[in-house]
Design an enzyme around this catalytic site. Structure first.
Site, PDB file in Angstrom:
ATOM      1  N   SER A   1      -3.360   2.286   3.156  1.00 33.63           N
ATOM      2  CA  SER A   1      -2.890   1.494   4.176  1.00 33.63           C
ATOM      3  C   SER A   1      -3.553   1.336   5.601  1.00 33.63           C
ATOM      4  O   SER A   1      -3.822   2.483   6.306  1.00 33.63           O
ATOM      5  CB  SER A   1      -1.516   1.940   4.521  1.00 33.63           C
ATOM      6  N   SER A   2      -4.120   0.267   5.860  1.00 32.04           N
ATOM      7  CA  SER A   2      -4.951   0.059   7.235  1.00 32.04           C
ATOM      8  C   SER A   2      -4.186   0.315   8.289  1.00 32.04           C
ATOM      9  O   SER A   2      -4.560   1.006   9.280  1.00 32.04           O
ATOM     10  CB  SER A   2      -5.576  -1.398   7.167  1.00 32.04           C
TER      11      SER A   2
ATOM     12  N   CYS B   1      -0.144  -8.651  15.392  1.00 31.36           N
ATOM     13  CA  CYS B   1       1.216  -8.686  15.254  1.00 31.36           C
ATOM     14  C   CYS B   1       2.040  -8.009  16.198  1.00 31.36           C
ATOM     15  O   CYS B   1       1.762  -6.729  16.534  1.00 31.36           O
ATOM     16  CB  CYS B   1       1.619  -8.141  13.884  1.00 31.36           C
TER      17      CYS B   1
ATOM     18  N   GLU C   1      -6.444  -8.895   3.816  1.00 32.01           N
ATOM     19  CA  GLU C   1      -5.890 -10.249   4.810  1.00 32.01           C
ATOM     20  C   GLU C   1      -6.947 -10.553   5.368  1.00 32.01           C
ATOM     21  O   GLU C   1      -7.384 -11.901   5.460  1.00 32.01           O
ATOM     22  CB  GLU C   1      -5.103  -9.442   5.880  1.00 32.01           C
TER      23      GLU C   1
ATOM     24  N   SER D   1       3.981  -0.462   5.067  1.00 33.36           N
ATOM     25  CA  SER D   1       4.460  -0.416   3.777  1.00 33.36           C
ATOM     26  C   SER D   1       5.301   0.660   3.228  1.00 33.36           C
ATOM     27  O   SER D   1       5.584   0.941   1.971  1.00 33.36           O
ATOM     28  CB  SER D   1       2.998  -0.242   3.069  1.00 33.36           C
TER      29      SER D   1
ATOM     30  N   THR E   1      -4.055  -8.560  11.681  1.00 34.96           N
ATOM     31  CA  THR E   1      -2.658  -8.274  12.416  1.00 34.96           C
ATOM     32  C   THR E   1      -2.454  -7.037  12.663  1.00 34.96           C
ATOM     33  O   THR E   1      -1.713  -6.666  13.483  1.00 34.96           O
ATOM     34  CB  THR E   1      -1.492  -8.967  11.410  1.00 34.96           C
TER      35      THR E   1
ATOM     36  N   CYS F   1       2.706 -13.317   4.997  1.00 31.32           N
ATOM     37  CA  CYS F   1       3.254 -13.050   5.958  1.00 31.32           C
ATOM     38  C   CYS F   1       3.157 -14.596   7.016  1.00 31.32           C
ATOM     39  O   CYS F   1       2.074 -14.924   7.041  1.00 31.32           O
ATOM     40  CB  CYS F   1       2.749 -11.958   6.721  1.00 31.32           C
TER      41      CYS F   1
ATOM     42  N   HIS G   1       0.834  -1.179   0.218  1.00 31.82           N
ATOM     43  CA  HIS G   1      -0.083   0.292   0.120  1.00 31.82           C
ATOM     44  C   HIS G   1       0.926   1.379   0.044  1.00 31.82           C
ATOM     45  O   HIS G   1       0.859   2.065   1.074  1.00 31.82           O
ATOM     46  CB  HIS G   1      -0.853   0.035   1.298  1.00 31.82           C
TER      47      HIS G   1
ATOM     48  N   HIS H   1      -0.521 -10.225   2.344  1.00 28.88           N
ATOM     49  CA  HIS H   1      -2.135 -10.553   3.147  1.00 28.88           C
ATOM     50  C   HIS H   1      -2.373 -11.801   3.016  1.00 28.88           C
ATOM     51  O   HIS H   1      -3.343 -12.104   3.736  1.00 28.88           O
ATOM     52  CB  HIS H   1      -2.941  -9.310   2.236  1.00 28.88           C
TER      53      HIS H   1
END
Length: 634
Positions: free
Chosen positions: A219-220, A191, A129, A263, A163, A99, A42, A77
């Site tokens: 990007s989340s 994560c 994801e 990212s 995550t 990942c 992202h 993802h």
């Protein structure tokens, strides 16, 4: 003076970096276009960079444009099993850069879904994801950001998290599920790097007057960082790169905090920081200084340190402060069998390892922990050889002429003659045992270091100590128990507290004994009398006969002259036959007293072992003689 502080763990996370490295490595390896299923990252700047390297993003609906043998990268993802099946049907070359954290979540969801659990995912239902995780339970999961949409719920559920979700959201959902569900299992799969990054910016954003969050607008995890910072620092902005940072912010900011989403590569972060510090009057924190040093070179054989950032069943992934992460395969982490890498390491552990390869197919630096241990083992073995110290050796196999042991993985040979103080027939009995040894040879050779060990000196020292103690406790006249160790023609050796004492054949019984083995057996426990304990000459003489009354002491009372007695023929002589009356007392029947008939020799009418009646003619206690007559008894 302007101060710029970079938050801890800012920028590329392990999974994203792994995906980018995988794509670049496959492009270099195959030298043809590479495709990623959805944007690999992202971040528009990185996406454009990848395009320049002939790495292109395609969507699921564009799969028909690919041909058999084309290369597709599964991004960090992850994807659902159905999409994996579709890729396989196309016979594409698949590089799975999912990942490890995400792959672990997918495995959990699939396992509990098959066990009959309902699935709840804490996260964004449209995030790639979450879509991939949901695909592992046939897209039947309940996806919730805050728990408010959870109205009806199965009787038992398994709860996991995206995550990059916020810890606050996870706790809210768990609180609601706990009230609505009788049975649930919860795995906080946020994560650890995400948690550390969010915690770091939370603290930093309270200490600065300006906060810059760098990362893709889609990007989340970057969006969550922005939300966290905005709560503490009103003057917070979200930018994708340095060009979007307002000039007035650069001019007016005195204490600026910087963070970046998972990212965001290092070069974009550095570019942004440098733009904000054009006057160079800047205090850079240690992490930025570390980023500047990240171009350091490493070589095979180097010893590196780093922290474990991810684990799966067979690999540990390590941030070693290099442009590539390190990886320790299970076989390079331990020599033990039937263990998982998770039995050895935990996420966050600092480890030291040796570089054994600068590149594998996924672009990692391959590290070895056992090579570090091996080097340490060689040093300890050499030190043990030079200083005659004792080491403990694990015996792994029996070979011709000895056994092979391992000391921290290093091969050590013990000759058969150095295992015990006596001859060993079955060397395989020592396999699996741990033995204390001395190193008696340590020699460098072209084909490897030769290391030889021995137990003899240790066993001799133990035996000497044991014998010394035993000699101090032994005295003439003692009555003591021992064990028959060896039998010879002239007697038997009895183990008395580790000392071999001789029981001569003449001291076994008052009776005549042809062979000691006729009355004694190896391993038999016997009570003996100490005839002599010569401590200076280490001579121990024993007797069993001494413990038994001399049968000749009262022979005249036991065997009155004229009495008839029953005895056993035990041996012959030319002049007659010897009859055993009891052990130790033999009587002689002269040949003339055997029969009224004339006979040439005793064996003509008698047999060894035969029982006969005889009359006692005479008893001489002093000369230990008894005269008998068979014909008189008849």
């Amino acid at each position: 003076m302007k101060k710029i502080t970079l938050a801890d763990k800012a920028g590329f996370c392990f999974g994203v970096k792994r995906a980018v490295d995988t794509a670049l490595n496959y492009r270099e390896k195959y030298n043809r276009p590479i495709y990623t299923l959805g944007p690999l990252i992202h971040n528009n700047d990185v996406v454009e960079f990848l395009k320049s390297k002939d790495i292109h993003s395609i969507e699921i609906g564009e799969l028909n444009s690919l041909n058999e043998g084309d290369i597709i990268i599964i991004r960090s993802h992850g994807i659902s099993p159905k999409i994996v099946e579709a890729l396989n049907k196309k016979r594409l070359i698949i590089a799975d850069a999912t990942c490890p954290y995400v792959a672990h979540i997918q495995q959990k969801v699939q396992k509990y879904y098959e066990l009959g659990y309902g699935i709840v995912i804490v996260g964004d239902s449209t995030h790639p994801e979450v879509v991939g995780i949901n695909g592992c339970c046939d897209d039947k999961a309940i996806v919730s950001k805050d728990g408010l949409n959870i109205i009806e719920i199965p009787s038992k559920v398994c709860v996991v998290s995206q995550t990059t979700e916020k810890q606050e959201n996870w706790e809210n959902v768990i609180g609601i599920i706990a009230k609505k569900c009788k049975e649930f299992v919860a795995f906080n799969t946020i994560c650890s790097a995400t948690q550390i990054r969010q915690k770091a910016v939370y603290e930093l954003s309270k200490q600065v007057d300006t906060m810059v969050v760098i990362g893709g607008h889609h990007s989340s995890n970057t969006a969550k960082l922005y939300e966290i910072c905005k709560k503490n620092c009103n003057n917070t902005i979200h930018v994708e790169n340095a060009s979007q940072i307002p000039d007035d912010m650069i001019k007016n900011g005195k204490n600026i905090g910087v963070t970046a989403g998972a990212s965001t590569p290092d070069w974009i972060i550095k570019e942004a920081i440098l733009k904000m510090s054009e006057n160079r009057d800047l205090e850079l924190n240690e992490q930025l200084a570390f980023m500047e040093e990240n171009d350091v070179q490493i070589a095979v054989g180097d010893i590196v340190k780093g922290n474990i950032i991810s684990l799966n069943e067979k690999e540990a992934f390590i941030n070693i402060g290099y442009k590539k992460d390190g990886i320790i395969p299970l076989k390079e982490a331990t020599r033990e069998e039937n263990v998982s890498i998770k039995d050895i390491f935990n996420i966050g552990d600092e480890v030291e390892a040796k570089v054994i390869s600068l590149r594998n197919d996924d672009g990692y630096v391959i590290l070895s922990k056992i090579e570090i241990e091996r080097e340490t083992a060689y040093e300890e073995l050499k030190d043990a050889f030079e200083n005659k110290t004792v080491l403990k050796l694990s015996i792994k196999e029996a070979v011709n002429g000895g056994v092979i042991g391992r000391y921290k993985g290093v091969r050590v040979f013990i000759p058969a003659s150095h295992i015990e103080l006596f001859h060993v027939d079955k060397l395989e009995l020592y396999v699996g045992k741990e033995l204390d040894v001395n190193i008696i040879e340590y020699k460098f050779q072209r084909r490897g270091t030769k290391i030889v060990a021995s137990r003899r000196e240790l066993l001799m020292a133990q035996q000497f100590e044991k014998e010394s103690k035993a000699w101090n406790e032994l005295d003439k006249g003692q009555i003591i128990e021992g064990e028959v160790k060896r039998i010879t023609k002239f007697g038997a050796f009895i183990d008395i507290k580790g000392i071999d004492g001789l029981l001569h054949v003449s001291e076994i019984s008052w009776g005549r004994i042809e062979k000691p083995g006729d009355v004694l057996k190896v391993g038999e426990k016997v009570t003996v009398y100490v005839l002599e304990a010569d401590k200076e000459n280490k001579k121990l003489s024993l007797s069993i006969k001494k413990l038994i009354s001399n049968p000749w002491n009262d022979v005249e009372e036991k065997y009155p002259v004229g009495s008839i007695v029953l005895g056993k023929v035990v041996r012959f002589a030319d002049f007659g036959a010897f009859i055993e009356l009891e052990p130790g007392v033999d009587g002689l029947v002269h040949v003339s007293e055997i029969s009224y008939k004339r006979i040439n020799k005793p064996g003509d009418v008698l047999k060894i072992g035969e029982e006969v009646k005889a009359k006692i003619l005479n008893v001489n206690k002093e000369e230990k003689k008894v005269s008998l007559s068979i014909k008189e008894a008849e």
